[in-house]
Enzyme design. Structure first.
Site, PDB file in Angstrom:
ATOM      1  N   ASP A   1       2.873   2.134  -4.977  1.00 29.39           N
ATOM      2  CA  ASP A   1       2.868   2.235  -6.450  1.00 29.39           C
ATOM      3  C   ASP A   1       3.473   3.550  -6.936  1.00 29.39           C
ATOM      4  OD1 ASP A   1       0.591   3.718  -5.663  1.00 29.39           O
ATOM      5  OD2 ASP A   1      -0.724   2.862  -7.198  1.00 29.39           O
TER       6      ASP A   1
ATOM      7  N   ALA B   1     -15.901   3.275  -1.026  1.00 27.32           N
ATOM      8  CA  ALA B   1     -15.524   2.198  -0.109  1.00 27.32           C
ATOM      9  C   ALA B   1     -14.047   1.838  -0.223  1.00 27.32           C
ATOM     10  CB  ALA B   1     -16.386   0.959  -0.385  1.00 27.32           C
ATOM     11  N   GLY B   2     -13.295   2.629  -0.985  1.00 24.06           N
ATOM     12  CA  GLY B   2     -11.874   2.318  -1.158  1.00 24.06           C
ATOM     13  C   GLY B   2     -11.666   1.056  -1.982  1.00 24.06           C
TER      14      GLY B   2
ATOM     15  N   TYR C   1      -3.919  12.258   0.676  1.00 21.99           N
ATOM     16  CA  TYR C   1      -3.225  11.332  -0.227  1.00 21.99           C
ATOM     17  C   TYR C   1      -2.094  12.081  -0.940  1.00 21.99           C
ATOM     18  CZ  TYR C   1      -2.489   7.877  -3.910  1.00 21.99           C
ATOM     19  OH  TYR C   1      -1.924   6.967  -4.768  1.00 21.99           O
TER      20      TYR C   1
ATOM     21  N   SER D   1     -11.957   1.108  -5.381  1.00 22.04           N
ATOM     22  CA  SER D   1     -11.637   1.567  -6.736  1.00 22.04           C
ATOM     23  C   SER D   1     -12.823   1.623  -7.670  1.00 22.04           C
ATOM     24  CB  SER D   1     -10.567   0.686  -7.366  1.00 22.04           C
ATOM     25  OG  SER D   1      -9.346   1.100  -6.929  1.00 22.04           O
ATOM     26  N   SER D   2     -13.918   2.138  -7.161  1.00 21.48           N
ATOM     27  CA  SER D   2     -15.053   2.367  -8.061  1.00 21.48           C
ATOM     28  C   SER D   2     -14.658   3.372  -9.149  1.00 21.48           C
ATOM     29  CB  SER D   2     -16.262   2.871  -7.278  1.00 21.48           C
ATOM     30  OG  SER D   2     -15.928   4.048  -6.582  1.00 21.48           O
TER      31      SER D   2
ATOM     32  N   GLU E   1       0.835  -1.212   0.000  1.00 21.09           N
ATOM     33  CA  GLU E   1       0.000   0.000   0.000  1.00 21.09           C
ATOM     34  C   GLU E   1       0.865   1.255   0.000  1.00 21.09           C
ATOM     35  OE1 GLU E   1      -3.084  -0.156  -1.121  1.00 21.09           O
ATOM     36  OE2 GLU E   1      -3.613  -1.483   0.536  1.00 21.09           O
TER      37      GLU E   1
ATOM     38  N   ASP F   1      -4.663   0.678  -9.295  1.00 22.39           N
ATOM     39  CA  ASP F   1      -6.080   0.337  -9.453  1.00 22.39           C
ATOM     40  C   ASP F   1      -6.423   0.114 -10.925  1.00 22.39           C
ATOM     41  OD1 ASP F   1      -5.921   1.033  -6.815  1.00 22.39           O
ATOM     42  OD2 ASP F   1      -6.874   2.982  -7.083  1.00 22.39           O
TER      43      ASP F   1
HETATM   44  C1  GLA Z   1      -5.315   4.408  -4.022  1.00 24.90           C
HETATM   45  C2  GLA Z   1      -4.595   4.817  -5.289  1.00 24.90           C
HETATM   46  C3  GLA Z   1      -3.533   3.799  -5.658  1.00 24.90           C
HETATM   47  C4  GLA Z   1      -2.623   3.485  -4.485  1.00 24.90           C
HETATM   48  C5  GLA Z   1      -3.430   3.220  -3.218  1.00 24.90           C
HETATM   49  C6  GLA Z   1      -2.569   3.076  -2.001  1.00 24.90           C
HETATM   50  O1  GLA Z   1      -6.030   3.246  -4.236  1.00 24.90           O
HETATM   51  O2  GLA Z   1      -5.501   4.965  -6.341  1.00 24.90           O
HETATM   52  O3  GLA Z   1      -2.806   4.258  -6.771  1.00 24.90           O
HETATM   53  O4  GLA Z   1      -1.690   4.499  -4.288  1.00 24.90           O
HETATM   54  O5  GLA Z   1      -4.382   4.223  -2.969  1.00 24.90           O
HETATM   55  O6  GLA Z   1      -1.802   1.933  -2.098  1.00 24.90           O
END
Ligand code: GLA
Length: 400
Positions: free
Chosen positions: A49, A137-138, A238, A140-141, A46, A188
């Site tokens: 990337d 919801a985290g 972020y 990746s919608s 996490e 994502d």
């Molecule tokens: C989000 C971002 C990803 C990644 C994660 C954390 O999902 O879209 O690119 O950085 O956070 O790992």
């Protein structure tokens, strides 16, 4: 006993039928086809990337669908079955960064970027989406949205058929960075477009290479807890983490934090150079140790060692909580309650500050763990969490 809400994966036929009806009502006639792209959970790796590191996501069976019809006049109409009215109704060249904003930017940004290649006239489309990846919801919608439209345009717009998957990922990342204003890495979008069914995807973000990794623990599953604490990547936190990592790499004279090994974190020279970067040492320690955990977890999976996989997941959570400081009360509670009820490992997944946690759970104890998490939330007076099973699923593509 607390009731639990499980979010089942969508049924393609039902979604396609619903899209067909709404498309006819809204735009008249039929779409050329329906495409879909998955959301994801990240098993480990996490905030690595955008540091050129490693991560290990899997594509969910929960997907965003896009019914798309090509039109020859360079006009773009956008709607969603989750919203009323049209999100955009104008010429393709009228799309600008953050205008249209919100969810429409992810989609319109893809169209605008593909228009640079194919020409705006050829990129006119009518698009109706149906998002079946839980929102906020985290999971990746947003990547599912941009990727569903990108694969559709590749198929319907003349001149785009030779776009490779990696190029399509770049288009979606640019749309998210430049048009939606979220400074995310590429994890994502990569897993949404390049997933391999029934596998995790090991991504080396330094060069974009992906390696499918088999799920070798048939007696275990990945339980997703959507804490329903809302999560957004377009806010400042972020971007602030990313900026700190870039400042740390610059202070160390490196192109990215990927160049650091685990031994370097204690190195007095490294420590001295990071003094001027607020929180630099802790953030760097997370990134470096997390990269190592990804590779260790892949090895543990190959050895079918569930205990080691779980321990690495939990260690990742502690690093994200204490060194990277992207967890929150709800995520910590979900992790602690899952572990207390016998999960083999648990961690937050995705960007953090809300969103979802995941737990590695023996199949025969999934219900017990879900009950324990739901009860802990109820006792704490929090909104009831939702649950999903993370079944490694197929990549974006045409459904009808
Ligand atoms: C989000 C971002 C990803 C990644 C994660 C954390 O999902 O879209 O690119 O950085 O956070 O790992």
């Amino acid at each position: 006993m607390t009731d639990q809400t499980w979010v089942a994966p969508p049924d393609d036929a039902e979604v396609v039928a619903g899209l067909g009806r709404s498309f006819a009502d809204l735009f008249g006639g039929k779409p050329d086809g329906v495409w879909a792209a998955p959301g994801r959970v990240n098993l480990i790796g996490e905030h690595t990337d955008y540091n050129g590191g490693w991560c290990l996501p899997l594509a969910l069976a929960h997907r965003t669908y896009a019914a798309v019809r090509h039109r020859g006049d360079g006009h773009l109409r956008v709607a969603s079955r989750q919203m009323s009215g049209l999100g955009y109704d104008g010429p393709v060249p009228g799309v600008r960064p953050r205008d249209p904003g919100g969810w429409v930017a992810y989609l319109a940004g893809v169209v605008a970027i593909l228009a640079e290649r194919a020409g705006p006239d050829r990129c006119g489309v009518d698009v109706l989406v149906d998002g079946r990846v839980p929102l906020g919801a985290g999971l990746s919608s947003s990547a599912a949205l941009s990727c569903s439209v990108a694969v559709a345009l590749r198929d319907v717009v003349p001149g785009l058929a030779d776009l490779g998957d990696a190029e399509l990922v770049d288009v979606c990342v640019r749309a998210e960075n430049a048009y939606a204003g979220a400074a995310t890495g590429g994890m994502d979008q990569t897993v949404s477009v390049r997933a391999v069914d029934e596998h995790l995807l090991l991504l080396d973000a330094r060069d974009g290479t992906v390696t499918p990794v088999a799920w070798t623990l048939p007696e275990h599953e990945v339980l997703v807890v959507d804490t329903r604490a809302s999560h957004s990547l377009a806010d400042g936190q972020y971007a602030a983490r990313r900026a700190t990592c870039e400042a740390a790499a610059a202070a160390l004279g490196l192109s990215s934090l990927r160049e650091l090994g685990p031994g370097n974190v204690q190195d007095p020279e490294v420590v001295a150079r990071l003094v001027g970067v607020p929180h630099g040492r802790e953030r760097v320690r997370h990134v470096v140790t997390e990269n190592e955990r990804v590779l260790d977890l892949v090895a543990a999976l190959r050895e079918r060692d569930a205990r080691a996989v779980g321990a690495l997941m939990t260690a990742s959570h502690l690093s994200l909580r204490d060194d990277y400081e992207v967890s929150c009360h709800e995520l910590d509670l979900a992790v602690d309650a899952a572990l207390g009820a016998g999960a083999v490992g648990a961690r937050m997944t995705g960007g953090g500050f809300g969103g979802s946690a995941i737990a590695l759970v023996r199949r025969d104890s999934v219900d017990r763990v879900a009950v324990a998490v739901a009860s802990a939330f109820a006792e704490a007076g929090l909104t009831a969490p939702h649950f999903l099973s993370a079944v490694p699923s197929r990549p974006a593509g045409r459904v009808r």
